[in-house]
Motif scaffolding. Structure first.
Motif: not given
Length: 295
Positions: A34, A37-38, A41-43, A195, A224, A227-228, A231
């Protein structure tokens, strides 16, 4: 306050997601995947995340390590303890954050904040004494010990309660670091790099512990959601910390609105017992939170 309230609501929902995710996978599997995945997402925030000094990277790495330990302790606790109990215990971070805010940042304790903290302390102490258990005991005709359901009696042992409190202390320390770090960096820098360091820490931890990452964890929808959620909530919190007038003591009080969702989730999602007592404890603590906000 609105940004921190968003954080608190998502935090409560994440408590439900944590416990659901741990029904299928181990603590290490969930944390590693997780956080990875975080990071993905913030990449897109990478262009805004560059430009830190070497010392700033070290401070972000320290904050990440504090959370790294806090999440291991917190996830192990929530896997064994009722989510409603974890939600109420999590309110203790108000005390730890206030002490840190006063000692390190020089924040003042007003009359309302002091009265609010008194309510919070009373609510936590009342959690230890459950008058409703006696009534259950008498109705069952038992004479020895409180009538605690077997699954709760087995799970709520002192070791996992200690882990829950350890997580609260470390999360309070992380909140203090957020306030300090956001004075000299933007939210994208802090979010992306902390992160990134978290993924590195959990990867090393998994390798040292020789934890096998099962493919099923990638199909675990709750991972998932975690992870969302992290962020969105962290972005909201970091932006709130960037405001000069924001105070760590007030923000920590507002964050604890998550307990309401945790208790509701415990009752209707996990069918936990002794909810009435926890609601009363939470009501006392939330009253303290509202009084503290007035100050």
């Amino acid at each position: 306050m609105l940004l921190v309230l968003i954080y608190g609501i998502i935090k409560g929902l994440r408590e439900i997601c944590k416990k659901k995710s741990l029904e299928k996978n181990s603590v290490t599997e969930v944390l590693l995947v997780y956080t990875f995945l975080s990071l993905i997402i913030c990449s897109p925030q990478i262009p805004n995340a560059m430009g830190l000094t070497f010392n700033q990277y070290l401070w972000v790495a320290l904050k990440a390590f504090v959370i790294f330990v806090a999440w291991i302790a917190g996830f192990k606790a929530i896997k064994k303890l009722p989510i409603s109990l974890c939600g109420v215990l999590d309110l203790s971070r108000v005390l730890f954050a206030t002490v840190l805010g006063v000692i390190v940042l020089g924040e003042k304790i007003t009359f309302y904040k002091g009265l609010g903290l008194l309510f919070v302390s009373c609510g936590l102490l009342f959690l230890k004494f459950n008058p409703f258990e006696k009534k259950e005991k008498l109705s069952d005709g038992e004479s020895n010990g409180p009538a605690v359901p077997h699954h709760e009696k087995k799970s709520t042992n002192s070791f996992f309660i200690f882990l829950a409190f350890l997580s609260c202390i470390l999360n309070a320390l992380s909140g203090l670091l957020d306030k300090i770090l956001m004075k000299e960096m933007n939210s994208s820098q802090l979010l992306f790099w902390y992160t990134f360091f978290m993924v590195v820490y959990y990867a090393i931890y998994a390798l040292v512990r020789r934890v096998k990452i099962n493919r099923s964890v990638w199909k675990n929808i709750w991972v998932w959601f975690l992870a969302v959620g992290i962020i969105v909530m962290d972005k909201s919190l970091f932006i709130a910390n960037a405001y000069p007038e924001s105070q760590i003591t007030v923000m920590t009080l507002i964050k604890q609105s998550s307990v309401i969702i945790a208790i509701i989730g415990g009752k209707f999602v996990f069918k936990e017992k002794n909810i009435l007592h926890k609601i009363i404890c939470a009501a006392i603590i939330v009253t303290g939170i509202l009084i503290g906000i007035m100050g």
